[in-house]
Design an enzyme around this catalytic site. Sequence first.
Site, PDB file in Angstrom:
ATOM      1  N   GLY A  11       0.826  -1.193   0.000  1.00  0.00           N
ATOM      2  CA  GLY A  11       0.000   0.000   0.000  1.00  0.00           C
ATOM      3  C   GLY A  11       0.862   1.246   0.000  1.00  0.00           C
ATOM      4  CB  ALA A  13       2.773   2.535   4.683  1.00  0.00           C
ATOM      5  CB  THR A  43      -3.505   2.371  -0.360  1.00  0.00           C
ATOM      6  OG1 THR A  43      -2.657   2.312   0.787  1.00  0.00           O
ATOM      7  CG2 THR A  43      -3.229   3.661  -1.113  1.00  0.00           C
ATOM      8  CD  GLU A 115     -12.928  13.693   4.064  1.00  0.00           C
ATOM      9  OE1 GLU A 115     -12.789  13.388   2.877  1.00  0.00           O
ATOM     10  OE2 GLU A 115     -12.389  13.069   5.004  1.00  0.00           O
ATOM     11  CG  ASP A 222      -2.249 -10.889   7.772  1.00  0.00           C
ATOM     12  OD1 ASP A 222      -3.052 -11.614   8.380  1.00  0.00           O
ATOM     13  OD2 ASP A 222      -2.354 -10.598   6.575  1.00  0.00           O
ATOM     14  CG  HIS A 243     -16.681   5.637   7.033  1.00  0.00           C
ATOM     15  ND1 HIS A 243     -17.844   6.262   6.625  1.00  0.00           N
ATOM     16  CD2 HIS A 243     -15.663   6.374   6.519  1.00  0.00           C
ATOM     17  CE1 HIS A 243     -17.538   7.322   5.906  1.00  0.00           C
ATOM     18  NE2 HIS A 243     -16.213   7.416   5.826  1.00  0.00           N
ATOM     19  NE  ARG A 291     -14.205   9.423   8.862  1.00  0.00           N
ATOM     20  CZ  ARG A 291     -13.305   8.957   8.007  1.00  0.00           C
ATOM     21  NH1 ARG A 291     -12.501   7.985   8.367  1.00  0.00           N
ATOM     22  NH2 ARG A 291     -13.197   9.481   6.792  1.00  0.00           N
ATOM     23  CG  HIS A 352     -13.247   3.341   7.791  1.00  0.00           C
ATOM     24  ND1 HIS A 352     -13.275   2.986   6.457  1.00  0.00           N
ATOM     25  CD2 HIS A 352     -12.645   4.561   7.836  1.00  0.00           C
ATOM     26  CE1 HIS A 352     -12.724   3.947   5.731  1.00  0.00           C
ATOM     27  NE2 HIS A 352     -12.311   4.906   6.538  1.00  0.00           N
ATOM     28  CD  GLU A 376      -6.280   0.497   8.988  1.00  0.00           C
ATOM     29  OE1 GLU A 376      -7.254   0.158   9.660  1.00  0.00           O
ATOM     30  OE2 GLU A 376      -6.312   0.560   7.737  1.00  0.00           O
ATOM     31  NE  ARG A 387      -8.437   7.100   9.863  1.00  0.00           N
ATOM     32  CZ  ARG A 387      -9.007   7.417   8.699  1.00  0.00           C
ATOM     33  NH1 ARG A 387      -8.573   8.472   8.010  1.00  0.00           N
ATOM     34  NH2 ARG A 387     -10.002   6.711   8.221  1.00  0.00           N
ATOM     35  CB  SER A 392      -5.281   7.113   7.300  1.00  0.00           C
ATOM     36  OG  SER A 392      -6.181   7.308   6.237  1.00  0.00           O
ATOM     37  CG  LEU A 393      -4.582   8.122   2.144  1.00  0.00           C
ATOM     38  CD1 LEU A 393      -5.233   8.686   0.889  1.00  0.00           C
ATOM     39  CD2 LEU A 393      -4.044   6.728   1.874  1.00  0.00           C
TER      40      LEU A 393
END
Length: 532
Positions: A11, A13, A43, A115, A222, A243, A291, A352, A376, A387, A392-393
């Site tokens: 992703g 990261a 992602t 947002e 994992d 979410h 959220r 989410h 994440e 968050r 996050s990105l």
Amino acid sequence: MKTDFLVIGSGIAGLTYALKVAQDCPDKTITVLTKTFSDETNTKYAQGGVAGVTDFDNDSFEKHIEDTIIAGDGLCDSEIVEIVVKEGVERIKEIISWGAHFDKEHSGEYALGKEGGHSEFRILHHKDVTGKEIEDTLLRAVASKPNIKLISHCFVVDIITQHHLGFLVTKATPDIECFGVYVLNMKTNEIEKIISKITLLASGGNGQVYRTTTNPSIATGDGVAMLYRAKGRIENMEFIQFHPTALYEAGVTGQAFLISEAVRGDGAILRNDKGEAFMEKYDERKDLAPRDIVARAIDNEMKINGTEHVFLDCTKMDMEKFLHHFPNITDKCLSLGIDVSKQYIPVAPAAHFSCGGIKTDEWGRSSIRNLYACGECASTGLHGANRLASNSLLEAMVFAHRCYLNSVEKIETLEFNTAIPDWNAKGTTAPKEMILITQSLKELQLLMTDYVGIVRTNIRLERAMKRLDLLHEETEQFYETTFVSPQLCELRNLITVGYLIVKEAQLRHESRGLHYNTDYPAKNDIVQNIVL
């Protein structure tokens, strides 16, 4: 196999880190492992965008920092927040220089979205598929680097430490060290060892521990589970973000389609089954509250009215703008017979994002030597108890850069450990009944959804833990006697993740952010991170 740098996950990261290392160290080998296809990551499914201060006439670092800390409900590390917000601007410029496109106004200025929890318009986006745009950009850039080897369909089974050399390793063991990983090559169905000098865990989230999630099927926790088994430090797993607005489809479980928070940022209104706009009852920020507040409000409305969803009203929005900004959402709704210009969209909360995970320092270092974590799966201190949307990105890019800076500094001082034994599968046989895995997974997802969801109680958590203990016992017995498979490994990892969420939820005797326990409805004066 030997590699100087080993990256688990493809992703934002993992790929950002790999690309930076490859550019700086052309004489070093970088191997990126992904358990399915290289683009199948969390992602890819990120819709909203990247939060960053780019309009300094109307916005500021201070405002973004304050919004992040308020959303985190007292548990953010203020130094980390400042690092991410301030360094994030350069990382955004960097991803643009690599070829990522963000939407612009006719004037040529970036079209910034707003947002929940944000005080200003600061979200850069590529329509409603920002994550896919970033993922595709990074994959193209990585493909141009000859010293990066990207291997798909490899499932990492375990982190190799002193434990595999015959030493007793506990959480009290000083200087636990990572020497590489054991990997199930799904093309050959063999367990192989990969020896590395530096390893980065960028393995993503754990949404599949719940029955309904916005995450793809690969999000099985994992990295968190492997690090916990290796006696590394985990924190804040009780803070699971639901979410508020996943598309509700009757009878559908697993991955739910996300209705981006940016839709509410552009003016959509949440309504209950009576058509009433209800958010003003819960927060003065109404539909743009953080959220955790919006998800609990929706959950409460559903319980009061006995419904399985609420509605998102987009009918009063500028439809030309909506179709331009949200083509993916528009097409998905139309496929279900929903015309967003005339009909409400049925929505309900879905698991989410995990705000906790592998505890890292300001350079992305875990508690295990030569093992970094970002994205994440990591708990950097940015998110606290909740968050802030689209952070996050940004966090992934900032910490991928910091992991890169720190790891290339010491790569020349490290050697390969060549004493690692091969994987021992002696005494194991092929599983006779896959139902033992699939049914246990259903049980796990159901108990986590019913007992450890948006609202929790002590008795629910106690029941969840008892059932998790039984699932753990059964699954470990199965693991010890059968051949390793991706399905079995994912079940094992998800049970570990479920245990960590419940255990840390039991230890938090308060309601804070995403953790709401009706037996402790108030916050405590003493604010702390819970580390296992």
